[in-house]
Design an enzyme around this catalytic site. Structure first.
Site, mmCIF file in Angstrom:
data_model
loop_
_atom_site.group_PDB
_atom_site.id
_atom_site.type_symbol
_atom_site.label_atom_id
_atom_site.label_comp_id
_atom_site.label_asym_id
_atom_site.label_seq_id
_atom_site.Cartn_x
_atom_site.Cartn_y
_atom_site.Cartn_z
ATOM 1 N N GLU A 1 34.425 44.961 33.935
ATOM 2 C CA GLU A 1 34.243 44.996 35.384
ATOM 3 C C GLU A 1 32.933 44.322 35.792
ATOM 4 O OE1 GLU A 1 35.140 48.731 38.369
ATOM 5 O OE2 GLU A 1 34.732 49.029 36.268
ATOM 6 N N ASP B 1 37.941 42.906 37.981
ATOM 7 C CA ASP B 1 38.304 43.969 37.048
ATOM 8 C C ASP B 1 39.443 43.476 36.157
ATOM 9 O OD1 ASP B 1 38.924 46.363 35.826
ATOM 10 O OD2 ASP B 1 38.684 47.550 37.656
#
Length: 406
Positions: A104, A9
């Site tokens: 992500e 992320d």
DNA sequence: TCTGGGGTCCTAGGACCC
DNA sequence: TCTGGGGTCCTAGGACCC
């Protein structure tokens, strides 16, 4: 066998990219916004977050919390390029990746982590490559499934690395607030709180009968989540899109039909163009209206034959509008195409010469717009409208139909 | 100067059919 | 005279995510 899932992320992604691009912004509180007048904060730097600036806040609110906040209008192309580079880095470690959003990525490294010295070394290697090659930081979470990997990365932010293995799951979840779990939003949290459940540990122990009574079939899934279980694997093949839509919050609230229809034409054009570019046609047209008081509703219409023709999408959107008696002024309009199917370009048969002409014109317009940018050519009645602001949604995906957002 | 834009999935209720 | 039960499709709205 226990699976090993990694969630990578990016930290404050859009803001980090802007700071990396412009050294004058580094170390300062900045926020990335859309270009429109009634925009909100899309991402803020950690320096800004220290003042309480959050995603979704109005610019006014953010400025009040942080008067020296520097605002930057987002640049989609830049973020898309870096997301693609991030994908390339992840693919060095396993082919089993899922780009969940623009910032992500999930990796199933169950079968490959031993080649890189185990999950932690693998994650560390990704972090190093991201920093060296992209110039920004990311956080890696490792867990036995996506739910836990994502949680691990959330807990380790920013620039962190955390592994929560199967054995550690219960102790991490015991006191964890419900909202930290992916899939539990404020509504579910509130309902559970009313039942006396506030932590994941409590949710995992709650009687199933109680949960199913309140949440139906979801009760079982909720309790499993409370125990750190989620039955969803890394989706390597991205699924076909279900809908293509655009919406816009207008610079000012409007009411008159002849102010609304040009917006619908512009939205229809964007929807149709994106559908045509990726070879989709749809059978349903949905109109979304949000009133000045923020109440929002949708009306849809089902066509007898699917379409991706701007004019046809527009006509049906207007037909829906004409069936509505507007209660008050309109703040947002949206047009969306769903019940999608792939169009078979080899099999296009035209019913009449007019239809063929319209399709040919659409192709020509698309080609010019692709080359020279959005709205180089447009329908006469949209000329004079303000330019579309190209805000990228964080839910953008770098492959497939959504790429055309860029 | 209140509150963006892109999606997915699920559910309730009505229409319709047998 | 007053009416079952099941299945499926459709629409609208809501919850959730980034």
């Amino acid at each position: 066998m226990e699976k090993i899932i990694v969630c990578v992320d990016m930290d404050a992604f859009f803001a980090s990219v802007e700071q990396q691009d412009n050294p004058a912004l580094r170390g300062k509180p900045i926020a990335v916004t859309g270009a429109g007048e009634r925009t909100v904060i899309t991402t803020s730097s950690y320096e800004a977050r220290a003042f309480g600036v959050k995603t979704g806040m109005t610019v006014y609110e953010a400025k009040r919390l942080c008067p020296h906040l520097i605002l930057v209008v987002g640049d989609n192309r830049k973020y898309a390029r870096i997301c693609t580079q991030l994908q390339e880095i992840c693919l060095r470690f396993t082919p089993d990746t899922e780009t969940y959003s623009i910032d992500e990525i999930f990796l199933d490294v169950t079968g490959s982590h031993h080649l890189f010295g185990g999950p932690e070394n693998l994650a560390r290697a990704i972090k190093t490559m991201v920093r060296n090659e992209l110039g920004i930081t990311c956080t890696a979470g490792i867990g036995p499934n996506i739910l836990i990997a994502k949680l691990a990365s959330d807990l380790a932010k920013p620039d962190g690395l955390r592994w929560i293995d199967e054995a550690a799951v219960p102790s991490v979840l015991e006191t964890l607030p419900l909202k930290k779990l992916w899939g539990i939003g404020s509504h579910t949290e509130e309902k559970l709180r009313a039942m006396g459940i506030t932590t994941c540990g409590q949710l995992g122990r709650a009687p199933l009968s109680l949960l199913t009574k309140k949440f139906g079939i979801n009760g079982e899934r909720l309790r499993a989540m409370g125990n750190g279980k989620l039955d969803r694997s890394v989706e390597i093949v991205s699924p076909e899109p279900k809908s293509i839509g655009h919406s816009i919050t207008l610079p000012q609230d409007i009411w008159k039909r002849d102010e609304i229809t040009p917006c619908l034409l512009r939205l229809s054009e964007r929807v149709g163009r994106r559908a045509r570019r990726y070879g989709y046609k749809g059978k349903k047209i949905t109109l979304t209206v949000r009133y000045a008081d923020f109440t929002t509703f949708t009306r849809q219409i089902t066509l007898s034959a699917s379409t991706n023709d701007t004019g046809e999408i527009y006509r049906y959107a207007v037909a829906i509008l004409d069936g509505i008696r507007l209660r008050t002024s309109v703040r947002l309009l949206g047009v969306s195409l769903s019940s999608l199917g792939k169009e078979n370009r080899q099999m296009i048969l035209f019913q009449d010469a007019g239809q063929e002409k319209r399709a040919a014109m659409a192709r020509a317009m698309d080609a010019v717009n692709d080359k020279f940018g959005e709205h180089s050519i447009t329908f006469a009645s949209t000329i004079g409208e303000e330019k579309d602001h190209k805000v990228i949604s964080p839910a953008w995906r770098p492959s497939g139909v959504r790429k055309s957002d860029v």
